[in-house]
Scaffold this motif. Structure first.
Motif, short mmCIF file in Angstrom:
data_model
loop_
_atom_site.label_atom_id
_atom_site.label_comp_id
_atom_site.label_asym_id
_atom_site.label_seq_id
_atom_site.Cartn_x
_atom_site.Cartn_y
_atom_site.Cartn_z
N GLU A 32 0.83 -1.21 0.00
CA GLU A 32 0.00 0.00 0.00
C GLU A 32 0.87 1.26 0.00
O GLU A 32 0.57 2.25 -0.69
N LYS A 35 2.40 1.84 -3.40
CA LYS A 35 1.48 2.41 -4.39
C LYS A 35 1.49 3.94 -4.31
O LYS A 35 1.34 4.63 -5.30
N LYS A 38 5.49 5.02 -5.36
CA LYS A 38 6.13 4.17 -6.35
C LYS A 38 7.10 4.93 -7.26
O LYS A 38 8.03 4.34 -7.79
N SER A 105 0.32 -2.08 -10.14
CA SER A 105 -0.20 -0.76 -9.79
C SER A 105 0.11 0.22 -10.92
O SER A 105 1.28 0.54 -11.17
#
Length: 411
Positions: A32, A35, A38, A105
């Motif tokens: 998480e 994301k 990133k 993602s």
């Protein structure tokens, strides 16, 4: 071996499952955060993601990676054993758990690997195996002991009944104890009633035969006195006397047969005591002849046979031996393989080998000059057969007849 192997796999599975959820949760939290950050994977080191209990290695689809400082020396070993989900990393006798997850993602793919900081020794699980096996074995032994005690207690009345039945069979007791479990209460009561009923019927039969015999002997005696009348021709008197004598002998024989009990549990006879009594009686009948008794039996031995049946067997054979011997009769008693053996020999003229089979035939006398109706040995043979025994005739080394009688204990 199969149980031990399956038990080992089970312990390993439980160990992995206990850590899987925590490793998976850490991998999800890290995913998480990746994301969100990133674009700056190089700048965002693993140490910024608050994984105090774990080390981590992150790779993206562009070849960028970030690794915790403490596992950098072992990163090649980790990659070697890495696989999706939980996996083990062996190193120097220790094992470390890891978890690997791949997620997408925004057109990017990340490979996240979570490694536990603390390794463990497989020997720890082996000790757990031993502990569980010890506990399981102890519980098993305890259950077996409890079951054994329970079965022993439950079967105790049956064992007592079995012992009583054996004693009843041997003749050392006459009835079964009616203090038994409820399931067997009616059975034992009916068996005891059956034994009592047999006793009553046997006694009633004997009394009835005695009454009939007495009723017949009185008119026979009167007829004997009547035929003594000189007015009756001698030939007719002789015929009548022969017929009356035969009737008298047959009544006596039938009376002896009604005394027979046959196979019947609850009856026993003290062998030595009754043998000595019979030897004394026969010795008085034939005072000029000797009866030698040789026995190797306990004085207190009792045998499962009715007393009157035993007297009929031994008395008949002894009387025959005393009647036909020249001077001596030899009586041997012994116990062999739970069988009572009675051996009687005499030094008389004996019986020809081709006539031995005729000895037990009804109304068959080998010497027509001797009084009697040839029923004695036939009755003995019936009694012996009724007790599942056997009677054998042969020529004695002493010259006379050799009679071997075998009576098994079990009936």
């Amino acid at each position: 071996m199969l149980i031990f192997t399956s038990h080992t796999f089970l312990i390993d599975y439980i160990h992995d499952e206990l850590h899987r959820e925590q490793l998976q949760s850490a991998a999800n939290r890290l995913s998480e955060k990746l994301k969100i950050n990133k674009k700056n994977l190089k700048k965002s080191t693993v140490s910024n993601h608050a994984l105090s209990q774990y080390s981590a290695h992150i790779e993206d689809s562009q070849g960028r990676s970030s690794t915790s400082e403490d596992i950098k020396p072992s990163i090649e070993l980790i990659k070697k054993f890495r696989k999706p989900g939980i996996f083990h990393i062996p190193d120097n006798g220790l094992s470390t758990l890891g978890y690997n997850k791949i997620f997408d993602s925004d057109n990017s793919q990340f490979n996240v690997t979570i490694i536990e900081r603390d390794s463990y020794s497989p020997n720890t699980l082996d000790k757990l195996h031993v502990l569980i096996w010890t506990i399981s074995f102890t519980i098993l032994i305890t259950i077996i002991i409890i079951i054994f005690i329970g079965i022993t207690i439950a079967l105790k009345p049956l064992k007592r009944m079995s012992a009583q039945l054996s004693a009843l069979k041997k003749g050392t007791r006459k009835r079964l104890d009616e203090n038994v479990p409820e399931e067997f209460n009616e059975l034992v009561k009916h068996l005891n009633r059956l034994l009592e009923s047999y006793d009553k019927k046997l006694n009633r039969s004997r009394h009835l035969a005695a009454d009939v015999s007495h009723s017949l002997k009185t008119p026979i005696a009167v007829m004997n006195s009547v035929v003594s009348n000189d007015a009756i021709p001698t030939a007719i008197i002789n015929q009548l006397k022969n017929q009356l004598s035969e009737m008298h002998e047959l009544i006596d024989t039938q009376m002896r047969k009604t005394e027979m009990s046959g196979q019947y549990i609850g009856k026993a006879t003290p062998i030595i005591e009754k043998t000595l009594a019979l030897v004394d009686v026969v010795s008085r009948i034939y005072p000029y002849k000797q009866i030698h008794l040789q026995e190797a039996l306990p004085r207190e031995l009792v045998w499962p046979i009715d007393e009157r049946d035993f007297n009929e067997i031994l008395g008949n054979v002894l009387d025959n031996a005393g009647k036909w011997c020249c001077q001596e009769v030899y009586l041997h008693l012994k116990l062999h393989d739970d069988t009572l053996t009675i051996l009687i020999e005499d030094d008389g003229p004996g019986v020809a080998s081709h006539q031995l089979a005729d000895l037990t035939k009804r109304q068959k006398r080998l010497d027509e000059k001797t009084p009697g109706y040839g029923l004695g040995l036939s009755i003995v043979d019936e009694i012996v057969n009724d007790y599942a025994g056997a009677m054998h005739f042969s020529t004695s080394p002493k010259g006379g007849l050799r009679v071997l009688i075998e009576l098994p204990r079990s009936i």
